[in-house]
Scaffold this active site. Structure first.
Site, PDB file in Angstrom:
ATOM      1  N   CYS A 110      69.272  35.820  81.122  1.00  9.90           N
ATOM      2  CA  CYS A 110      70.137  34.796  80.520  1.00  9.90           C
ATOM      3  C   CYS A 110      70.845  35.371  79.287  1.00  9.90           C
ATOM      4  O   CYS A 110      71.702  36.231  79.415  1.00  9.90           O
ATOM      5  CB  CYS A 110      69.334  33.521  80.220  1.00  9.90           C
ATOM      6  N   HIS A 215      66.787  32.331  85.628  1.00  8.86           N
ATOM      7  CA  HIS A 215      65.473  32.410  84.972  1.00  8.86           C
ATOM      8  C   HIS A 215      64.359  32.662  85.996  1.00  8.86           C
ATOM      9  O   HIS A 215      63.615  31.735  86.341  1.00  8.86           O
ATOM     10  CB  HIS A 215      65.197  31.129  84.176  1.00  8.86           C
ATOM     11  N   GLU A 217      61.546  33.956  85.533  1.00  7.39           N
ATOM     12  CA  GLU A 217      60.203  33.701  84.976  1.00  7.39           C
ATOM     13  C   GLU A 217      59.809  32.243  85.151  1.00  7.39           C
ATOM     14  O   GLU A 217      58.623  31.919  85.210  1.00  7.39           O
ATOM     15  CB  GLU A 217      60.158  34.121  83.494  1.00  7.39           C
TER      16      GLU A 217
END
Lengths: 234, 231
Positions: A110, A215, A217
């Site tokens: 990001c 994202h 994660e």
């Protein structure tokens, strides 16, 4: 001994336990857990612009998400909605430049992908809805947008994100950003949203330099972190 | 000569920041600033047990403040006011024992000092107001910290670094009852509570009950960083 992966941190007022609005260095635990699940040891790097000496303790670097980059990094004035953190900008720029010089494996997520683009001579759109006419990349406060992207066949991004359920290089990703890459500088763009927004950048001349606008994660994607850790082992 | 890398153990807790309300690795920035102002480079070590490989790249380590140490670790039932994070205890004890075994310069603060005590076979008072009859070490009203003097033992590491005595800021409701195999080297003169513990057999292994990171007196951090860069 597991590889050591550094993750850059936020610095924000935070509240936890007995602490209320305490200036803190912090990171979502999901980043740490993703690195741990990929077989490495995460350490967290608060911003510091003295030098990049800490890289000698690391086998790979993750530049994490967060606030907007200061447009001074790419020679522009801040727009009305740009909200930046100069301490992070300075500390992370220093680390990233040194990591790129020494071929340390780097994953930008990001804001981290945007920093990669800017560090390699690129520029950002400061407010994407003004450019693409929609807020699908950040539908609302604290709400991830899910949308399709197309990956460049043969790229590192395609290797770590897979070919998608149809085998055509199309996958769905979770994004939360109102800025985006306008110019990737010397990097190669290897993924796009349907509206043309850049979703991944990489440096094919380096062992592992990848930025993703989404994202992984938070989405439980493992392969991208496993690939970073594989690169960290060599 | 590159800058010493100093590990700081972190909280792993539900935290709110900006629009986020999420499980986070989090630490008051004052610890980071104290290390950076003292010439070190701070990295944060999350409590992910079982694991000592994070020590590999470190030149020194700070065990930071936080929740109470689980009294099961020193063989006592929990007091009603005792609040524990067993995962953090387990992870930090592993790191602490490995750091001490490697003679890695170690500074332990508040909870860190109490954990160090337990690692050396000591015991804690679980709620000081019941032992001392006052709450000066963690006032329930007024400013956050309790302030008091600490007297330091001649010949100790603490005395060499801080002088005969030092004014400190306290925020703890537990305290060291028995330092185990550590040497107590500092006391609060008003109630004789132990405020400093050391292992004189190691190069730099010291625990303090107060919060030097939250003051302008960073001599303990400077000594930790100086110890690592001279090694």
């Amino acid at each position: 001994m597991r590889p050591i992966v550094g993750i850059t941190s936020y610095v924000e007022p935070a509240s936890w336990g007995v602490w209320i609005d305490q200036d803190a260095a912090l990171i979502r635990k999901s980043y740490v857990d993703a690195v741990t699940a990929a077989g490495a040891r995460a350490v967290i790097l608060p911003p510091d612009d003295t030098d990049a000496d800490v890289l000698r303790a690391l086998d790979a670097l993750i530049i994490a998400g967060g606030a907007d980059l200061g447009p001074d990094l790419y020679g522009e004035e801040p727009g009305p909605l740009t909200d930046s953190r100069p301490d992070r900008d300075r500390g992370e720029s220093l680390l990233l430049q040194a990591a790129l010089r020494t071929d340390l494996p780097v994953l930008g997520i990001c804001r981290g992908m945007q920093l990669l683009a800017v560090t390699c001579g690129g520029r950002l759109h400061q407010h994407l809805p003004d450019v693409v006419g929609s807020d699908k990349h950040r539908p609302g406060p604290g709400v991830y947008g899910w949308h399709g992207i197309t990956l460049e066949p043969g790229s590192l991004a395609a290797e770590v994100a897979g070919d998608g359920p149809e085998g055509d290089g199309r996958i769905e990703v979770n994004t939360y950003h109102h800025q985006g890459v306008a110019d990737p500088g010397s990097l190669t763009v290897t993924a796009w949203a349907d509206d043309g927004v850049v979703e991944a950048v990489e440096d094919p001349t380096k062992p592992f330099v990848l930025g993703v606008q989404w994202h992984p994660e938070e989405a439980g994607e493992r392969r991208i972190f496993e690939s970073l850790v594989d690169a960290a082992r060599t | 000569m590159s800058r010493p890398v100093i590990g700081l153990t972190t909280y792993a807790e539900e935290a709110r920041f900006g629009l986020n309300d999420t499980f986070a690795a989090v630490l008051p920035l004052a610890y980071v600033q104290a290390v950076h102002n003292s010439g070190g480079r701070a990295v944060l070590i999350t409590p992910d047990a079982p694991d000592v490989d994070a020590l590999d790249g470190l030149d020194g380590i700070v065990f930071t403040g936080g929740s109470d140490v689980d009294p099961a670790l020193y063989g006592e039932p929990a007091h009603p006011t005792t609040q524990v994070k067993p995962e953090r205890d387990a992870a930090e004890l592993l790191l602490l024992r490995a750091a001490l075994a490697a003679d890695l310069p170690t500074l332990a603060i508040c909870r860190g000092m109490q954990l160090m005590t337990v690692a050396y076979g000591g015991k804690l008072h679980q709620h000081l107001p019941e032992v001392l009859g006052h709450d000066n070490h963690r006032p329930v009203s007024g400013p956050k910290f309790g302030f008091h003097r600490v007297d330091l033992a001649p010949g100790s590491l603490a005395r060499g670094l801080l002088g005969e005595s030092v004014e400190v800021n306290s925020f703890h409701h537990q305290g060291v009852a028995d330092p185990g195999k550590l040497t107590a080297t500092g006391w609060c003169p008003e109630d004789n509570l132990i405020e400093v513990v050391e292992d004189p057999a190691l190069r730099f292994a010291i625990g303090v009950q107060w919060h030097p990171e939250d003051t302008t007196d960073h001599r303990l951090f400077a000594a930790l960083v100086g110890m690592t860069s001279s090694s």
